[in-house]
Design an enzyme around this catalytic site. Structure first.
Site, PDB file in Angstrom:
ATOM      1  N   SER A  64       0.146   6.971  -1.293  1.00 53.08           N
ATOM      2  CA  SER A  64      -1.265   7.179  -1.624  1.00 53.08           C
ATOM      3  C   SER A  64      -1.827   8.389  -0.897  1.00 53.08           C
ATOM      4  O   SER A  64      -1.355   8.779   0.172  1.00 53.08           O
ATOM      5  CB  SER A  64      -2.098   5.950  -1.251  1.00 53.08           C
ATOM      6  OG  SER A  64      -1.647   4.806  -1.921  1.00 53.08           O
TER       7      SER A  64
HETATM    8  N1  SAH Z   1       0.307   2.162  -0.034  1.00 58.41           N
HETATM    9  C1  SAH Z   1       1.516   2.634  -0.637  1.00 58.41           C
HETATM   10  C2  SAH Z   1       1.275   2.778  -2.129  1.00 58.41           C
HETATM   11  C3  SAH Z   1       2.477   2.779  -2.927  1.00 58.41           C
HETATM   12  S1  SAH Z   1       2.179   2.883  -4.678  1.00 58.41           S
HETATM   13  C4  SAH Z   1       1.870   3.989  -0.038  1.00 58.41           C
HETATM   14  O1  SAH Z   1       0.960   4.719   0.332  1.00 58.41           O
HETATM   15  O2  SAH Z   1       3.053   4.324   0.066  1.00 58.41           O
HETATM   16  C5  SAH Z   1       1.984   1.199  -5.109  1.00 58.41           C
HETATM   17  C6  SAH Z   1       3.127   0.282  -4.789  1.00 58.41           C
HETATM   18  O3  SAH Z   1       2.841  -0.998  -5.336  1.00 58.41           O
HETATM   19  C7  SAH Z   1       4.473   0.698  -5.379  1.00 58.41           C
HETATM   20  O4  SAH Z   1       5.421   0.777  -4.365  1.00 58.41           O
HETATM   21  C8  SAH Z   1       4.790  -0.422  -6.372  1.00 58.41           C
HETATM   22  O5  SAH Z   1       6.173  -0.697  -6.486  1.00 58.41           O
HETATM   23  C9  SAH Z   1       4.033  -1.590  -5.759  1.00 58.41           C
HETATM   24  N2  SAH Z   1       3.715  -2.674  -6.671  1.00 58.41           N
HETATM   25  C10 SAH Z   1       3.285  -2.603  -7.959  1.00 58.41           C
HETATM   26  N3  SAH Z   1       3.093  -3.833  -8.468  1.00 58.41           N
HETATM   27  C11 SAH Z   1       3.414  -4.720  -7.481  1.00 58.41           C
HETATM   28  C12 SAH Z   1       3.445  -6.136  -7.389  1.00 58.41           C
HETATM   29  N4  SAH Z   1       3.125  -6.921  -8.435  1.00 58.41           N
HETATM   30  N5  SAH Z   1       3.830  -6.693  -6.221  1.00 58.41           N
HETATM   31  C13 SAH Z   1       4.179  -5.937  -5.151  1.00 58.41           C
HETATM   32  N6  SAH Z   1       4.170  -4.585  -5.181  1.00 58.41           N
HETATM   33  C14 SAH Z   1       3.802  -3.980  -6.325  1.00 58.41           C
END
Ligand code: SAH
Length: 213
Positions: A64
């Site tokens: 993010s």
């Molecule tokens: N805060 C993280 C954001 C990653 S993007 C960062 O800054 O690195 C969002 C993440 O949510 C992804 O890794 C994706 O795989 C995860 N995600 C999406 N749907 C999900 C779910 N149902 N349960 C757990 N994780 C999920």
């Protein structure tokens, strides 16, 4: 890769930039200044790590944007020792921000590749979430509920009821809601049956997906 004074200098500038963009929360800004974001990313992005931008990680997901991490952290406003559930660990950068503020963090990631990578990385860096679960965040973590805070870092089509049910009275949830574009929602549980919702602006996230099974 290492963390050097040069990186620290860039982080100070980034924190200042976020302040000019409206972030006032001291803890969130402190986390931005403290956490070596470049180490959460592929080494080819090292020079860009302190730009206020999202970047690809793996499995078509993104780390993010720092503004978003600071904004969500500020809305959640975790206090030391509070139980926080995070959905969407990804690179672990937001997780590290919550840990920096001394929250007890439970975090869930559904992409195996990212889960494995972040798991190794947390160990290497000494970041210690209370639990790091490979699974579907839509289910939450009922055995650890209730939570003082829930933070979702992927765009949910609507606010999942299962997660609302796992919020303590007085607890708050920060979740981007919407399909293409999302509205950041702050939800407070004011009593056993009542929730107060606040619209906190427009954002863009990768989608929160259902379990593959
Ligand atoms: N805060 C993280 C954001 C990653 S993007 C960062 O800054 O690195 C969002 C993440 O949510 C992804 O890794 C994706 O795989 C995860 N995600 C999406 N749907 C999900 C779910 N149902 N349960 C757990 N994780 C999920």
């Amino acid at each position: 890769m290492k963390d050097t004074l040069k990186h620290k200098g860039k982080r100070n500038l980034l924190a200042r930039e976020l302040e000019t963009k409206g972030i006032q929360h001291k803890g969130a800004l402190e986390a931005i200044r403290a956490i070596p974001r470049h180490l959460f990313m592929d080494s080819s992005f090292e020079d860009h790590a302190y730009q206020d931008k999202a970047f690809p990680i793996a499995a078509e997901q993104t780390i993010s944007q720092p503004y978003t991490v600071a904004f969500q952290t500020a809305l959640l406003d975790p206090k030391p020792g509070e139980k926080i559930l995070e959905i969407g660990t990804g690179s672990g950068y937001q997780t590290a921000a919550l840990l920096h503020l001394k929250a007890r963090v439970f975090t869930i990631e559904r992409q195996l590749e990212l889960f494995k990578k972040a798991n190794l990385f947390f160990k290497k860096m000494g970041y210690r979430p209370k639990k790091f679960i490979f699974g579907d965040g839509y289910k939450g973590l009922p055995e650890e509920a209730p939570f003082d805070g829930i933070i979702v870092t992927a765009g949910a089509p609507e606010i999942p009821r299962t997660l609302l049910a796992q919020l303590a009275v007085g607890g708050r949830m920060v979740i981007p809601v919407g399909e293409e574009n999302q509205t950041m929602m702050l939800v407070r549980r004011t009593s056993e049956k009542e929730f107060e919702k606040q619209d906190c602006g427009a954002f863009r996230f990768v989608p929160m997906l259902q379990d593959k099974n």
